[in-house]
Design an enzyme around this catalytic site. Structure first.
Site, PDB file in Angstrom:
ATOM      1  N   ASP A 181       0.926  -1.262   0.026  1.00 61.20           N
ATOM      2  CA  ASP A 181      -0.078  -0.153  -0.165  1.00 61.20           C
ATOM      3  C   ASP A 181       1.072   1.293  -0.067  1.00 61.20           C
ATOM      4  O   ASP A 181       2.182   1.007   0.153  1.00 61.20           O
ATOM      5  CB  ASP A 181      -0.947   0.054   1.094  1.00 61.20           C
ATOM      6  CG  ASP A 181      -2.293   1.152   0.849  1.00 61.20           C
ATOM      7  OD1 ASP A 181      -2.122   1.674  -0.128  1.00 61.20           O
ATOM      8  OD2 ASP A 181      -3.232   0.553   1.616  1.00 61.20           O
TER       9      ASP A 181
HETATM   10  C1  BGC Z   1      -5.317   3.139   0.094  1.00 62.94           C
HETATM   11  C2  BGC Z   1      -5.368   2.078  -0.885  1.00 62.94           C
HETATM   12  C3  BGC Z   1      -5.376   2.846  -2.320  1.00 62.94           C
HETATM   13  C4  BGC Z   1      -4.004   3.519  -2.457  1.00 62.94           C
HETATM   14  C5  BGC Z   1      -3.696   4.088  -3.889  1.00 62.94           C
HETATM   15  C6  BGC Z   1      -3.975   3.967  -0.073  1.00 62.94           C
HETATM   16  O1  BGC Z   1      -3.840   5.212   0.821  1.00 62.94           O
HETATM   17  O2  BGC Z   1      -4.866   2.604   1.542  1.00 62.94           O
HETATM   18  O3  BGC Z   1      -6.509   1.468  -0.552  1.00 62.94           O
HETATM   19  O4  BGC Z   1      -5.329   1.734  -3.174  1.00 62.94           O
HETATM   20  O5  BGC Z   1      -3.934   4.500  -1.368  1.00 62.94           O
HETATM   21  O6  BGC Z   1      -4.668   4.970  -3.877  1.00 62.94           O
END
Ligand code: BGC
Length: 763
Positions: A282
């Site tokens: 993530d």
């Molecule tokens: C979130 C994810 C997301 C990623 C990219 C993160 O802050 O937890 O769910 O896919 O950002 O946007």
């Protein structure tokens, strides 16, 4: 080779000195193709493939292209048009080995056409509708040159304080698992390598929905049995359905951050479940290993992550910076890097990109003239899916459906809220194209419209909350604040109400209140809106609440005040039309709650399938020394699986085909469903099973199957469910998945609480 570090990006100023001969690879054999390619890659090129970067509007495009051409980037996210992505793919085609880029995005509940938020999709209990939303999202995203989505989000969530409850499919393991499979298949269509499909990467692996206290990014401490039984199956279902990717969660699990958890990533995901796809961190999660306190510095963070098999690092530069030194020092092996590279190349192969790097980018001459063209939207489908997701919670005296000739006062801060209507994670959805409740009702009424509108209240009267919600959006605040005083707003709404036959109040949360990083300590409708509801109630006019929110709210008081309540969540581009369809009776509501509504925040967790206990609270027999809160009624306000219709249904004549079941046998559970009302409508017949006695304590009931059935007014149908030993299996203390002989209760109902029961014995 000299490198220039600019904005944390490394730009190669010279081509690699040793150029391997590029031999054509056998494209028909994935392993051979990938191995062949890897033999030709330098270490820098390999590490470059592990970088996944976000393309913000401020990013220097020219430099990124240079980086790509130098083989330093494997994929991007957040660049979402063919015109944007083509030059990047062109740059990749200028790189030494011409390894294609992939383009990713958070396509969660629609891409350009926004469908209801996931918790709303789950409320439809309609797998065809949910699948349709995923398929259209994939088609629209692929048509915009996207190759992969960070979805579905299948974190079981039982704590509505957690803002990301909106993004998941609710509290129930079985329901979330069914939807997980449907969504993966919908995104990937005929194959992740087809032009109108995108690869799914299921998230957030794992257990993100169980963060302590519903506080985002927090810790998870959970017994292995609970993990295996309740929280892991949806991820497994997504993987079994063929998800090509996994996004790793930001939380820790029993003291180890998921991003560094070799048990989670290697033993469980790869060895036990056989996952062979791509694991993406993530956002910034590898760097956060330092903050978690398991890595001393970036070097150790990179080492922990690569050892755990985190293939791509999302938006940090640690792999690029640290892996060469770690390898040189012998702290990691070439195999650690190669495994990650193999997975990235394998995913690109599976997305069809080696076959055609422009599979989804297409030719410039075919680019849409207008990205936002109406013709690119799927409005009819969005409207139909949205109305299937609406849940009628109360309808006293048949206040709904509304008569189109009635004089209606439409009030509330969410009545004209195009951004909120789309919900959070609205991908490329455009507020200007979303239909507000005001628009939807006005259109439904047509020329005869006598709709009187008044705002009535702001979303919140709390300046601190408002500032939080508008954080990063100060130029054009997302949550609009009417500068008039609260009393002036209320007076205007009360005047409107007095001149009307019925009041429709659109109240609840702004979309940002149910989002990442939006945890709440209370689940009330904000005070400004509660004051409005109180004042509206005092007019004596029938009051219909249209709730918009991304999580269960505690609406005990409002439930007493309102004559009717329609839970609409955030229902997407066509939300206003869909809600109007239900309000005016052009569509008979059929949604059911995929998550329990508590009476108060203090009751959390309130999930229906809790374990049996020694001193259960017994309704009608209160008294001391039973499990209850003495200061409130025990039980939820609205149970899991609940939702009304404009018609009535009855369940009678429940029968089991036998009172015993062999391990290899089948049992038929049947019930007569009758539409006893005056309208055609759909019911969701739900099958729950309780393992009465086991080697471990078992839940009081568990959803095991359901059917959504349309019946004409007065029509009857016998509904059948097949029960086999598989439905009775669970993870025991040794984590062995098996059924145990003994008594089982079978319960069938139209919600999880009001059920009829029969029993059988597993031999
Ligand atoms: C979130 C994810 C997301 C990623 C990219 C993160 O802050 O937890 O769910 O896919 O950002 O946007």
């Amino acid at each position: 080779m000299k490198k220039l570090c600019l904005l944390g990006l490394f730009v190669s100023l010279a081509s690699p000195t040793v150029l391997a001969a590029t031999t054509p690879a056998p494209l028909e054999n994935k392993d051979a193709f990938v191995n062949n390619l890897m033999k030709q890659m330098t270490l820098d090129e390999k590490i470059g493939q592990l970088r996944l970067i976000s393309i913000g509007p401020e990013m220097p495009r020219e430099m990124i292209r240079k980086e790509i051409a130098a083989g330093n980037i494997g994929g991007t996210f957040n660049s979402i048009t063919r015109a944007e992505n083509r030059p990047m793919q062109d740059a990749a085609m200028r790189s030494r080995l011409k390894i294609p880029m992939f383009f990713a995005y958070d396509v969660i509940h629609g891409h350009r056409t926004i469908f209801p938020i996931p918790i709303a999709l789950a409320s439809s209990w309609d797998m065809d509708a949910i699948g349709l939303s995923g398929r259209i999202a994939a088609k629209e995203a692929a048509a915009d040159s996207l190759d992969i989505t960070f979805a579905p989000m299948v974190d079981v969530s039982r704590d509505p304080r957690w803002g990301r409850t909106s993004e998941g499919f609710g509290e129930d393991t079985y329901l979330v698992s069914r939807i997980a499979g449907v969504m993966v298949k919908a995104f990937q269509g005929a194959g992740a390598n087809t032009a109108d499909s995108i690869m799914a990467s299921v998230k957030h692996f794992a257990l993100y929905g169980a963060v302590e206290g519903g506080r985002d990014y927090n810790v998870v401490d959970m017994s292995p049995v609970k993990m295996y039984q309740d929280y892991l199956p949806p991820y497994r279902a997504a993987i079994d359905a063929g998800a090509g990717g996994v996004m790793v969660a930001l939380n820790s699990i029993n003291g180890v951050p998921a991003t560094a958890d070799t048990w989670l990533m290697n033993d469980l995901l790869r060895t036990e479940w056989g996952f062979k796809g791509l694991a993406v961190s993530d956002h910034g999660a590898i760097f956060e290993l330092i903050k978690h306190g398991v890595a001393r510095d970036g070097r150790e963070a990179a080492k922990l992550a690569i050892k755990a098999g985190i293939h791509m690092s999302m938006n940090d530069t640690l792999y690029g910076k640290e892996l060469p030194g770690l390898l040189k020092a012998g702290e990691i092996q070439q195999g650690d890097i190669d495994n990650a590279v193999r997975a990235v190349l394998g995913a690109k192969y599976d997305m069809g990109l080696f076959n055609d790097p422009y599979l989804r980018i297409g030719k410039a001459e075919d680019d849409p003239v207008d990205t936002y063209a109406e013709s690119r939207l799927h409005r009819a489908e969005a409207r139909d899916v949205a109305r299937r997701s609406l849940v009628l919670l109360k309808n006293q005296g048949e206040t709904l459906p509304l008569n189109k000739t009635a004089k209606i006062a439409l009030v509330g801060p969410l009545a004209k809220a195009p951004i909120d209507m789309m919900g959070s994670w609205a991908a490329a959805g455009r507020p200007a194209q979303s239909v507000t409740l005001f628009d939807g009702m006005t259109r439904a009424l047509g020329d005869q419209s006598t709709l009187i509108y008044a705002r009535g209240a702001n979303i919140t009267g709390d300046k601190k909350v408002l500032d939080y919600l508008n954080f990063l959006n100060f130029d054009a605040p997302e949550v609009v604040d009417d500068p008039r005083s609260a009393q002036v707003l209320i007076d205007e709404a009360v005047n409107a109400a007095k001149g009307a036959d019925v009041i429709v109040a659109a109240v609840g949360e702004s979309r940002g209140m149910s989002h990442e990083s939006s945890s709440r300590t209370d689940l009330n409708i904000p005070a400004s809106q509660r004051d409005l509801i109180k004042a509206l109630k005092a007019t004596g006019r029938p009051l219909v609440l249209v709730l918009m929110n991304g999580r269960p709210l505690s609406i005990l008081e409002e439930n007493a005040q309102a004559d009717a309540i329609l839970e609409t969540w955030f229902s997407g581009t066509e939300g206003g039309n869909a809600i109007a369809d239900v309000l005016f009776g052009d569509y008979n509501p059929s949604g059911k709650l995929p998550i329990t509504f508590p009476r108060s925040v203090g009751q959390i967790p309130t999930y229906y399938n809790h374990l049996s206990i020694g001193r259960p609270f017994t309704p009608g027999k209160p008294g001391n020394y039973t499990s209850q809160y003495f200061d409130d009624t025990t039980g939820p306000l609205f149970p899991f699986g609940f939702g009304l219709s404009y018609t009535q249904f009855s369940l009678t004549d429940m029968a089991l085909s036998s009172t015993t079941l062999n391990k290899t046998g089948k049992l038929d559970a049947s019930v007569m469903l009758t539409n006893t009302g005056k309208r055609d409508g759909e019911a969701v017949v739900q099958l729950y099973i309780q393992d009465v006695t086991g080697s471990m304590i078992r839940p009081v009931k568990e959803l095991k199957n359901f059917q959504k059935i349309m019946l004409k007014a007065g029509e009857q149908k016998v509904v059948h469910f097949t029960i086999t030993e598989d439905d009775l299996k669970f993870f025991n203390a040794q984590l062995k998945y098996a059924a145990e002989p003994g008594k089982f209760n079978v319960q069938i109902g139209l919600d999880s609480q009001d059920v009829t029961q029969q029993s059988f014995e597993l031999l």
